[in-house]
Design a protein around this motif. Structure first.
Motif, PDB file in Angstrom:
ATOM      1  N   MET A   1      26.320  49.497  39.395  1.00  0.00           N
ATOM      2  CA  MET A   1      26.707  50.336  40.304  1.00  0.00           C
ATOM      3  C   MET A   1      27.981  51.172  39.919  1.00  0.00           C
ATOM      4  O   MET A   1      28.187  52.211  40.498  1.00  0.00           O
ATOM      5  CB  MET A   1      27.123  49.703  41.558  1.00  0.00           C
ATOM      6  CG  MET A   1      25.827  48.839  42.065  1.00  0.00           C
ATOM      7  SD  MET A   1      26.568  47.891  43.642  1.00  0.00           S
ATOM      8  CE  MET A   1      27.217  49.191  44.865  1.00  0.00           C
ATOM      9  N   ALA A   2      28.690  50.778  38.998  1.00  0.00           N
ATOM     10  CA  ALA A   2      30.002  51.170  38.588  1.00  0.00           C
ATOM     11  C   ALA A   2      30.108  52.709  38.132  1.00  0.00           C
ATOM     12  O   ALA A   2      30.825  53.642  38.652  1.00  0.00           O
ATOM     13  CB  ALA A   2      30.864  50.284  37.684  1.00  0.00           C
ATOM     14  N   PRO A   3      29.273  52.931  37.229  1.00  0.00           N
ATOM     15  CA  PRO A   3      28.890  54.306  36.618  1.00  0.00           C
ATOM     16  C   PRO A   3      28.951  55.393  37.741  1.00  0.00           C
ATOM     17  O   PRO A   3      29.662  56.274  37.694  1.00  0.00           O
ATOM     18  CB  PRO A   3      27.965  54.377  35.504  1.00  0.00           C
ATOM     19  CG  PRO A   3      27.857  52.837  35.202  1.00  0.00           C
ATOM     20  CD  PRO A   3      28.007  52.168  36.434  1.00  0.00           C
ATOM     21  N   LEU A   4      27.687  55.474  38.529  1.00  0.00           N
ATOM     22  CA  LEU A   4      27.562  56.332  39.635  1.00  0.00           C
ATOM     23  C   LEU A   4      28.624  56.645  40.418  1.00  0.00           C
ATOM     24  O   LEU A   4      29.299  57.521  40.979  1.00  0.00           O
ATOM     25  CB  LEU A   4      26.323  56.217  39.881  1.00  0.00           C
ATOM     26  CG  LEU A   4      25.029  56.831  39.018  1.00  0.00           C
ATOM     27  CD1 LEU A   4      23.701  56.574  39.939  1.00  0.00           C
ATOM     28  CD2 LEU A   4      25.237  58.150  38.561  1.00  0.00           C
ATOM     29  N   ALA A   5      29.048  55.308  40.823  1.00  0.00           N
ATOM     30  CA  ALA A   5      30.051  55.198  42.007  1.00  0.00           C
ATOM     31  C   ALA A   5      31.438  55.654  41.577  1.00  0.00           C
ATOM     32  O   ALA A   5      32.253  56.500  42.246  1.00  0.00           O
ATOM     33  CB  ALA A   5      30.236  53.802  42.490  1.00  0.00           C
ATOM     34  N   GLY A   6      31.645  55.427  40.162  1.00  0.00           N
ATOM     35  CA  GLY A   6      33.003  55.794  39.474  1.00  0.00           C
ATOM     36  C   GLY A   6      33.059  57.285  39.659  1.00  0.00           C
ATOM     37  O   GLY A   6      34.142  58.047  39.911  1.00  0.00           O
ATOM     38  N   LEU A   7      32.093  58.060  39.223  1.00  0.00           N
ATOM     39  CA  LEU A   7      32.033  59.535  38.870  1.00  0.00           C
ATOM     40  C   LEU A   7      31.884  60.221  40.201  1.00  0.00           C
ATOM     41  O   LEU A   7      32.769  61.172  40.440  1.00  0.00           O
ATOM     42  CB  LEU A   7      30.481  59.863  38.546  1.00  0.00           C
ATOM     43  CG  LEU A   7      30.657  59.465  36.617  1.00  0.00           C
ATOM     44  CD1 LEU A   7      29.076  59.432  36.291  1.00  0.00           C
ATOM     45  CD2 LEU A   7      31.389  60.359  35.908  1.00  0.00           C
ATOM     46  N   GLY A   8      31.243  59.636  41.350  1.00  0.00           N
ATOM     47  CA  GLY A   8      31.379  60.298  42.550  1.00  0.00           C
ATOM     48  C   GLY A   8      32.716  60.071  43.433  1.00  0.00           C
ATOM     49  O   GLY A   8      33.241  61.051  43.813  1.00  0.00           O
ATOM     50  N   ILE A   9      33.216  58.928  43.263  1.00  0.00           N
ATOM     51  CA  ILE A   9      34.647  58.714  43.638  1.00  0.00           C
ATOM     52  C   ILE A   9      35.590  59.579  42.757  1.00  0.00           C
ATOM     53  O   ILE A   9      36.601  59.859  43.425  1.00  0.00           O
ATOM     54  CB  ILE A   9      35.166  57.304  43.623  1.00  0.00           C
ATOM     55  CG1 ILE A   9      34.367  56.313  44.463  1.00  0.00           C
ATOM     56  CG2 ILE A   9      36.501  57.021  43.997  1.00  0.00           C
ATOM     57  CD1 ILE A   9      34.156  54.677  44.255  1.00  0.00           C
ATOM     58  N   GLY A  10      35.636  59.707  41.701  1.00  0.00           N
ATOM     59  CA  GLY A  10      36.471  60.443  40.942  1.00  0.00           C
ATOM     60  C   GLY A  10      36.524  62.006  41.273  1.00  0.00           C
ATOM     61  O   GLY A  10      37.597  62.648  41.492  1.00  0.00           O
ATOM     62  N   ALA A  11      35.333  62.675  41.575  1.00  0.00           N
ATOM     63  CA  ALA A  11      35.120  63.824  42.002  1.00  0.00           C
ATOM     64  C   ALA A  11      35.804  64.087  43.430  1.00  0.00           C
ATOM     65  O   ALA A  11      36.467  64.980  43.898  1.00  0.00           O
ATOM     66  CB  ALA A  11      33.578  64.335  42.001  1.00  0.00           C
ATOM     67  N   LEU A  12      35.533  62.990  44.272  1.00  0.00           N
ATOM     68  CA  LEU A  12      35.976  63.398  45.756  1.00  0.00           C
ATOM     69  C   LEU A  12      37.574  63.024  45.600  1.00  0.00           C
ATOM     70  O   LEU A  12      38.172  63.710  46.384  1.00  0.00           O
ATOM     71  CB  LEU A  12      35.401  62.236  46.485  1.00  0.00           C
ATOM     72  CG  LEU A  12      35.676  62.201  48.009  1.00  0.00           C
ATOM     73  CD1 LEU A  12      35.116  63.510  48.830  1.00  0.00           C
ATOM     74  CD2 LEU A  12      35.140  61.040  48.758  1.00  0.00           C
ATOM     75  N   PHE A  13      37.999  61.925  44.910  1.00  0.00           N
ATOM     76  CA  PHE A  13      39.353  61.706  45.002  1.00  0.00           C
ATOM     77  C   PHE A  13      40.211  63.081  44.366  1.00  0.00           C
ATOM     78  O   PHE A  13      41.291  63.674  45.122  1.00  0.00           O
ATOM     79  CB  PHE A  13      39.773  60.544  43.905  1.00  0.00           C
ATOM     80  CG  PHE A  13      41.033  60.740  43.434  1.00  0.00           C
ATOM     81  CD1 PHE A  13      42.064  60.527  44.010  1.00  0.00           C
ATOM     82  CD2 PHE A  13      41.401  60.941  42.032  1.00  0.00           C
ATOM     83  CE1 PHE A  13      43.609  60.378  43.460  1.00  0.00           C
ATOM     84  CE2 PHE A  13      42.326  60.964  41.344  1.00  0.00           C
ATOM     85  CZ  PHE A  13      43.461  60.860  42.029  1.00  0.00           C
ATOM     86  N   ALA A  14      39.680  63.593  43.256  1.00  0.00           N
ATOM     87  CA  ALA A  14      40.475  64.903  42.842  1.00  0.00           C
ATOM     88  C   ALA A  14      40.288  66.048  43.854  1.00  0.00           C
ATOM     89  O   ALA A  14      41.254  66.883  43.760  1.00  0.00           O
ATOM     90  CB  ALA A  14      39.924  65.106  41.428  1.00  0.00           C
ATOM     91  N   GLY A  15      39.064  66.176  44.352  1.00  0.00           N
ATOM     92  CA  GLY A  15      38.603  67.129  45.205  1.00  0.00           C
ATOM     93  C   GLY A  15      39.791  67.192  46.273  1.00  0.00           C
ATOM     94  O   GLY A  15      40.307  68.170  47.023  1.00  0.00           O
ATOM     95  N   ILE A  16      40.059  66.080  47.332  1.00  0.00           N
ATOM     96  CA  ILE A  16      40.769  65.870  48.215  1.00  0.00           C
ATOM     97  C   ILE A  16      42.158  66.140  47.951  1.00  0.00           C
ATOM     98  O   ILE A  16      42.812  66.876  48.700  1.00  0.00           O
ATOM     99  CB  ILE A  16      40.701  64.537  48.950  1.00  0.00           C
ATOM    100  CG1 ILE A  16      39.061  64.387  49.468  1.00  0.00           C
ATOM    101  CG2 ILE A  16      41.777  64.283  50.124  1.00  0.00           C
ATOM    102  CD1 ILE A  16      38.686  62.903  50.042  1.00  0.00           C
ATOM    103  N   LEU A  17      42.686  65.637  46.794  1.00  0.00           N
ATOM    104  CA  LEU A  17      43.788  65.710  46.376  1.00  0.00           C
ATOM    105  C   LEU A  17      44.269  67.210  46.180  1.00  0.00           C
ATOM    106  O   LEU A  17      45.397  67.756  46.424  1.00  0.00           O
ATOM    107  CB  LEU A  17      44.375  64.933  45.081  1.00  0.00           C
ATOM    108  CG  LEU A  17      45.772  64.429  44.884  1.00  0.00           C
ATOM    109  CD1 LEU A  17      46.262  63.567  46.215  1.00  0.00           C
ATOM    110  CD2 LEU A  17      45.835  63.760  43.750  1.00  0.00           C
ATOM    111  N   ALA A  18      43.205  67.812  45.360  1.00  0.00           N
ATOM    112  CA  ALA A  18      43.199  69.279  45.280  1.00  0.00           C
ATOM    113  C   ALA A  18      43.456  70.154  46.203  1.00  0.00           C
ATOM    114  O   ALA A  18      43.997  71.373  46.376  1.00  0.00           O
ATOM    115  CB  ALA A  18      42.185  69.693  44.456  1.00  0.00           C
ATOM    116  N   GLN A  19      42.869  69.764  47.669  1.00  0.00           N
ATOM    117  CA  GLN A  19      42.898  70.651  48.650  1.00  0.00           C
ATOM    118  C   GLN A  19      44.278  70.321  49.478  1.00  0.00           C
ATOM    119  O   GLN A  19      44.616  71.629  49.988  1.00  0.00           O
ATOM    120  CB  GLN A  19      41.877  69.821  49.738  1.00  0.00           C
ATOM    121  CG  GLN A  19      41.555  70.698  50.813  1.00  0.00           C
ATOM    122  CD  GLN A  19      40.580  71.875  50.534  1.00  0.00           C
ATOM    123  OE1 GLN A  19      39.679  71.967  49.593  1.00  0.00           O
ATOM    124  NE2 GLN A  19      40.835  73.106  51.327  1.00  0.00           N
TER     125      GLN A  19
END
Length: 431
Positions: free
Chosen positions: A163-181
Motif C-alpha cells: 500500500m505504501a507506494p501508491l498511498a505515499g505518492l498520492g499523499i505527497g501530491a495532496l500535501f504539496a498542493g494544499i500547502l501551495a494553495q
C-alpha cells in the motif's frame, strides 16, 4: 530471496524472521523499528509525489518551456529504474540498515537541492538524485518492513509494502498542493518540511535493528540480471500492455494533469493538481488492499478494463472541458493501476523459482519505468509543437488503445493457464 524488490513480498505467506544482529541497548525494539521504517518508506514516496503540483508553479515563475517540465518527471523514472536494477539486490549482501540509511541520506540531498533550486536545471538534478534514492530504498525498506513486522502479523508487513507506494505518492501530491494553495512561498515550505523529515528519518534508521545477515557477492549483485523464465514467458508478454498502461497512467496523473488543469481548464490551483493524483492513487491503494483473494487473471482483466474506460473518460473531460469527468477518470484509472500491476505480478512471481525472481523483477521494472519515463519525455517533446490539448488527447487515446490491448490479451489462453491461485498472491505496487 535475492529478487530485485525482495521486501515487496507475498502478502499472504508468513515471512520467517531473519537473523538480527544487535548489541545491548544499541538498537530500537523491533516493533518500534517496524513502525518507523514503514513511516520512512511512506515519506520517501510522499517526497516523490510532492513535485506534482509544484512544477507548474515553477514553470510560470521561471518561464521555461513545458517540455522541460515533463523531462524533469521522465528523468526521475529513468534514474529510479537504474537504481532498482543496479542496487535492488545489494541489501541481501550488505544488510538492510546500511542501504536504508544511505537511501534516506541521498533523498535528503535531493530535498536540499530542491530547496535551493534556482532554475529548471537544478530541478532536473534534484529529480535524478531523488530517483536514485527512491530506487535504492524500495527493496531494502520493503524487506526491512516485512522482516521487522511482529512474528504473528507478517501479513501486515507485506500489506504495508503493497500500500505504501501508491498511498505515499498520492499523499505527497495532496500535501504539496494544499500547502501551495495557502502558503506565500509554497515550494520553500514543502521542501523545508521534507528536509526535516529526511533528517529525522536518517537519524532514526541508524538505530533500527539489522534483519539480514551479510553474505558475499555484493559487487556481483550490482550487475543487473534481466531474464524471463520460459515457464512464464507467454504470460509476461501478455502482461506487458497492462504494465505499460499502468505506468503511463501514473505519468498522466503525476506529470501531465497539473499542466492540463492550467492549459485546458484554466485553473492554476495547485491543490487541484495534488487532489487529482491523490484520488487516483488513493483508489489504487484501496483496490490493492481489498483484492488479496482475487485471482490474478481476473485482476488483470478488471485493471485493463477500468484503465481503458478511465482513459476514454479523461479524453472526454478534456474535449468537453468538464472537470467532473476528470475526477471520474481519476478514480477508474487509479483502480486500473492497482488491479493491473498487482494482477500481473501476482500471476508471474509464484510461477518461478526463488533464484529466477531477480531477473524476472528486473524485466518487469524495465518495462514499467521505461514506459513511465519515456512517455513523459515524448509528451514533453511534442507539446510545444502541437499544444497541450492535442498532446493530452493523443496521450489519452494511446493509453486507451494500450489498455484495451491488455484486456484482449488478458482474456487469452496464456493468461488463464498461468493465473496463480489467490493464496499464492504476491503484492507488489509501483514506487
Amino acid at each position: 530471496m535475492t529478487e530485485v524488490s525482495k521486501g515487496l513480498a507475498d502478502a499472504n505467506t508468513a515471512v520467517p524472521a531473519a537473523h538480527e544482529r544487535r548489541g545491548p541497548g544499541r538498537y530500537l525494539p523491533r516493533s518500534v523499528g517496524f513502525v518507523g521504517i514503514t513511516a520512512a518508506m511512506v515519506m520517501i514516496l510522499v517526497a516523490a509525489g510532492a513535485p506534482t503540483p509544484l512544477f507548474p508553479m515553477y514553470e510560470r515563475e521561471w518561464g521555461f518551456p513545458s517540455w522541460m517540465l515533463t523531462l524533469a518527471f521522465g528523468v526521475y523514472a529513468i534514474a529510479l529504474l537504474v537504481a532498482i536494477l543496479v542496487i535492488g539486490s545489494l541489501s541481501d549482501h550488505i544488510g538492510r540498515r546500511p542501504l536504508v540509511i544511505g537511501a534516506l541520506a541521498i533523498d535528503l540531498v535531493a530535498m536540499v537541492v530542491f530547496l535551493n533550486a534556482s532554475s529548471i536545471g537544478w530541478l532536473i538534478v534534484a529529480r535524478i538524485i531523488q530517483g536514485i534514492a527512491t530506487g535504492a530504498a524500495s527493496s531494502a525498506m520493503s524487506a526491512a518492513v516485512v522482516e521487522l513486522a511482529p512474528d504473528r502479523h507478517k501479513k501486515l508487513g507485506a500489506l504495508m509494502t503493497s500500500m505504501a507506494p501508491l498511498a505515499g505518492l498520492g499523499i505527497g501530491a495532496l500535501f504539496a498542493g494544499i500547502l501551495a494553495q495557502f502558503v506565500s512561498d509554497p515550494a520553500s515550505a514543502v521542501w523545508l518540511v521534507l528536509v526535516v523529515v529526511m533528517v529525522l528519518g536518517t537519524l532514526f534508521a541508524v538505530f533500527i535493528p539489522e534483519t539480514s545477515t551479510r553474505k558475499p557477492g555484493a559487487l556481483a549483485s550490482l550487475t543487473p540480471r534481466i531474464s524471463v523464465p520460459s515457464q512464464v514467458r507467454a504470460l509476461y508478454f501478455t502482461s506487458i500492455p497492462g504494465v505499460v498502461g499502468a505506468f503511463m497512467t501514473m505519468t498522466l496523473f503525476l506529470g501531465l494533469v497539473p499542466v492540463v488543469l492550467g492549459a485546458v481548464f484554466a485553473t492554476a490551483s495547485p491543490a487541484l493538481g495534488g487532489l487529482a493524483a491523490f484520488v487516483a492513487f488513493g483508489a489504487g491503494t484501496v483496490l490493492t488492499a481489498a483484492t488479496g483473494r482475487v485471482r490474478p487473471h481476473l485482476l488483470r482483466i478488471i485493471g485493463n478494463s477500468t484503465m481503458t474506460i478511465g482513459a476514454v473518460i479523461f479524453v472526454g473531460s478534456v474535449a468537453a472541458e468538464w472537470l467532473p469527468l476528470l475526477w471520474a477518470a481519476a478514480v477508474l484509472s487509479g483502480i486500473g493501476i492497482g488491479a493491473t500491476f498487482a494482477g500481473s505480478v501476482r500471476g508471474l512471481v509464484p510461477e518461478v523459482e526463488a533464484h529466477e525472481r531477480a531477473g524476472l523483477f528486473a524485466a518487469i521494472y524495465l518495462t514499467a519505468y521505461l514506459a513511465m519515463g519515456l512517455s513523459a519525455i515524448v509528451a514533453g517533446l511534442v507539446v510545444d509543437s502541437v499544444g497541450v490539448t492535442s498532446m493530452i488527447v493523443t496521450f489519452g487515446i494511446v493509453l486507451a488503445v494500450i489498455s484495451l490491448t491488455g484486456v484482449v490479451v488478458s482474456t487469452g489462453l496464456p493468461g488463464r493457464r498461468k493465473a496463480a491461485p489467490a493464496h499464492r498472491a504476491t503484492h507488489i505496487t509501483p514506487s
